[in-house]
Design a protein around this motif. Structure first.
Motif, PDB file in Angstrom:
ATOM      1  N   PRO A  77       0.850  -1.265   0.253  1.00  0.00           N
ATOM      2  CA  PRO A  77       0.103   0.011   0.084  1.00  0.00           C
ATOM      3  C   PRO A  77       0.910   1.383  -0.025  1.00  0.00           C
ATOM      4  N   ASP A  78       1.963   1.236   0.616  1.00  0.00           N
ATOM      5  CA  ASP A  78       2.847   2.268   0.818  1.00  0.00           C
ATOM      6  C   ASP A  78       3.320   2.765  -0.475  1.00  0.00           C
ATOM      7  N   ARG A  79       3.327   2.124  -1.457  1.00  0.00           N
ATOM      8  CA  ARG A  79       3.920   2.352  -2.774  1.00  0.00           C
ATOM      9  C   ARG A  79       3.189   3.382  -3.315  1.00  0.00           C
ATOM     10  N   TYR A  80       1.975   3.403  -3.156  1.00  0.00           N
ATOM     11  CA  TYR A  80       1.095   4.362  -4.041  1.00  0.00           C
ATOM     12  C   TYR A  80       0.659   5.634  -3.663  1.00  0.00           C
ATOM     13  N   ALA A  81       1.383   5.930  -2.359  1.00  0.00           N
ATOM     14  CA  ALA A  81       0.776   7.100  -1.628  1.00  0.00           C
ATOM     15  C   ALA A  81       1.086   8.392  -2.231  1.00  0.00           C
ATOM     16  N   ASP A  82       2.230   8.348  -3.062  1.00  0.00           N
ATOM     17  CA  ASP A  82       2.448   9.694  -3.768  1.00  0.00           C
ATOM     18  C   ASP A  82       2.454   9.577  -5.460  1.00  0.00           C
ATOM     19  N   GLN A  83       1.537   8.152  -5.589  1.00  0.00           N
ATOM     20  CA  GLN A  83       1.446   8.198  -7.028  1.00  0.00           C
ATOM     21  C   GLN A  83       0.188   9.079  -7.620  1.00  0.00           C
ATOM     22  N   THR A  85      -0.883   8.881 -10.842  1.00  0.00           N
ATOM     23  CA  THR A  85      -1.612   8.314 -11.794  1.00  0.00           C
ATOM     24  C   THR A  85      -1.969   6.985 -11.501  1.00  0.00           C
ATOM     25  N   LEU A  86      -2.712   6.058 -11.994  1.00  0.00           N
ATOM     26  CA  LEU A  86      -3.066   4.769 -11.748  1.00  0.00           C
ATOM     27  C   LEU A  86      -2.303   3.644 -12.321  1.00  0.00           C
ATOM     28  N   HIS A  87      -1.384   4.267 -13.361  1.00  0.00           N
ATOM     29  CA  HIS A  87      -0.151   3.465 -14.063  1.00  0.00           C
ATOM     30  C   HIS A  87       0.351   2.284 -13.296  1.00  0.00           C
ATOM     31  N   GLN A  88       1.300   2.692 -12.143  1.00  0.00           N
ATOM     32  CA  GLN A  88       1.786   1.786 -11.326  1.00  0.00           C
ATOM     33  C   GLN A  88       0.939   0.700 -10.560  1.00  0.00           C
ATOM     34  N   VAL A  89      -0.298   1.356 -10.273  1.00  0.00           N
ATOM     35  CA  VAL A  89      -1.230   0.457  -9.697  1.00  0.00           C
ATOM     36  C   VAL A  89      -1.471  -0.801 -10.568  1.00  0.00           C
ATOM     37  N   VAL A  90      -2.025  -0.408 -11.793  1.00  0.00           N
ATOM     38  CA  VAL A  90      -2.576  -1.554 -12.776  1.00  0.00           C
ATOM     39  C   VAL A  90      -1.380  -2.376 -13.110  1.00  0.00           C
ATOM     40  N   GLY A 133      -9.074   1.739  -0.635  1.00  0.00           N
ATOM     41  CA  GLY A 133      -7.876   2.086  -0.962  1.00  0.00           C
ATOM     42  C   GLY A 133      -7.956   3.171  -2.284  1.00  0.00           C
ATOM     43  N   LEU A 134      -8.983   2.798  -3.059  1.00  0.00           N
ATOM     44  CA  LEU A 134      -9.128   3.739  -4.387  1.00  0.00           C
ATOM     45  C   LEU A 134      -9.692   4.903  -3.782  1.00  0.00           C
ATOM     46  N   GLN A 135     -10.708   4.950  -2.693  1.00  0.00           N
ATOM     47  CA  GLN A 135     -11.287   6.010  -2.509  1.00  0.00           C
ATOM     48  C   GLN A 135     -10.232   6.990  -1.868  1.00  0.00           C
ATOM     49  N   ARG A 136      -9.270   6.644  -1.069  1.00  0.00           N
ATOM     50  CA  ARG A 136      -8.258   7.323  -0.591  1.00  0.00           C
ATOM     51  C   ARG A 136      -7.495   7.982  -1.454  1.00  0.00           C
ATOM     52  N   TRP A 137      -7.076   7.286  -2.738  1.00  0.00           N
ATOM     53  CA  TRP A 137      -6.291   7.711  -3.895  1.00  0.00           C
ATOM     54  C   TRP A 137      -7.102   9.019  -4.389  1.00  0.00           C
ATOM     55  N   PHE A 138      -8.439   8.875  -4.741  1.00  0.00           N
ATOM     56  CA  PHE A 138      -9.170   9.885  -5.185  1.00  0.00           C
ATOM     57  C   PHE A 138      -9.348  11.033  -4.205  1.00  0.00           C
ATOM     58  N   ARG A 139      -9.337  10.867  -3.017  1.00  0.00           N
ATOM     59  CA  ARG A 139      -9.518  11.917  -2.028  1.00  0.00           C
ATOM     60  C   ARG A 139      -8.238  12.726  -1.868  1.00  0.00           C
TER      61      ARG A 139
END
Length: 227
Positions: A77-83, A85-90, A133-139
Motif C-alpha cells: 500500500p505505501d507504494r502508491y501514496a504519492d502516485q 496516476t493509476l499506471h503503477q497500480v494496474v 484504497g481507491l477512495q483514498r487515492w481519489f480523496r
C-alpha cells in the motif's frame, strides 16, 4: 530448561505461519482448493496439522490469507501514496495476477458469490479494503473547490466502478487468456481513468462556507466523518 521468551514464541509462530502459507499457496496452485487438505499442507510445510486451524481457523481463512499475502507482496500500500496516476497500480495488479494462481483467485471469487459463510464475509471485507484504497487515492487528488460531502459519495461510486472493471478484466483473461491481453486491457483502463479523473468532481457544488464556519452543524459533521 529456560522457557522461550515471548519474543521467541512470536518468532516461532510467524515462521510456522509463513511455512503454512508457502505450502498452501503451492498446493492450491498445483491441485486446487478442493483437492488440498490440511494433511497435505502439514506434510508439505512440516508443521503439524493441528497448528493450521490455530493460525487460520479453516481452509477458507487460509485461502484468503494466501491471497492477501500475495497482494501485499505485489502491491504494498505505501507504494502508491504519492502516485499521481493509476499506471503503477494496474502494472502491479497485472504482475499479481500472473504470479498468483489464477485458478485460486477464480475459485475464491466463485465460492464467495455462492456462500453466506466465512469466505463470503472475508472476501466482502477484502473487496471493501480495495474500494477504500481507491477512495483514498481519489480523496488525495480532490480539488479544494468542491463540497466534501458530495465528493465522498462520488468517489465511493467510482471506486466500485474501477474495482468492478478490474475484476471483469481479470475474469475474462482467466477464462480466455488467448483472446484477452491482460496488460494492454489494464493499461487502457488506467489511461481512461487518469485522462478523465478531474471530471469526477466537475459538476459538484462548492463547499458550503456557512456550514464550514459552524463545524458542529449536522451536515458538516457527517461530511467530516465520511471524508
Amino acid at each position: 530448561m529456560t522457557p522461550p521468551t515471548r519474543r521467541r514464541i512470536d518468532e516461532i509462530g510467524d515462521e510456522s505461519r509463513r511455512r503454512i502459507l508457502d505450502a498452501a499457496e503451492a498446493l492450491f496452485a498445483e491441485r486446487g482448493l478442493d483437492r488440498t487438505s490440511f494433511v497435505d499442507i502439514a506434510e508439505r510445510s512440516g508443521i503439524s496439522r493441528g497448528s493450521i486451524p490455530w493460525h487460520f481457523k479453516n481452509k477458507d481463512g487460509l485461502a484468503m490469507a494466501v491471497v492477501e499475502r500475495a497482494i501485499k507482496r505485489a502491491m504494498p500500500p505505501d507504494r502508491y501514496a504519492d502516485q499521481s496516476t493509476l499506471h503503477q497500480v494496474v502494472t502491479d495488479y497485472a504482475k499479481l495476477l500472473q504470479q498468483t494462481s489464477p485458478k485460486l483467485l477464480f475459485m475464491i471469487l466463485t465460492e464467495a458469490m455462492n456462500s453466506t459463510g466465512t469466505l463470503h464475509e472475508q472476501y466482502s471485507a477484502f473487496l471493501e479494503d480495495r474500494r477504500v484504497g481507491l477512495q483514498r487515492w481519489f480523496r488525495a487528488r480532490r480539488p479544494d473547490t468542491v463540497d466534501a460531502g458530495e465528493a465522498v459519495e462520488r468517489e465511493k461510486a467510482m471506486a466500485a466502478v474501477i474495482n468492478g472493471a478490474l475484476i471483469g478484466i481479470q475474469m475474462q483473461w482467466q477464462v480466455d487468456p488467448d483472446s484477452v491481453d491482460l496488460g494492454e486491457s489494464l493499461e487502457v483502463l488506467a489511461a481512461l481513468i487518469d485522462g478523465h479523473s478531474q471530471q469526477l468532481w466537475s459538476d459538484l457544488g462548492a463547499p458550503d462556507e456557512s456550514a464550514r464556519s459552524h463545524p458542529r452543524a449536522d451536515g458538516q459533521a457527517r461530511a467530516d466523518r465520511s471524508a
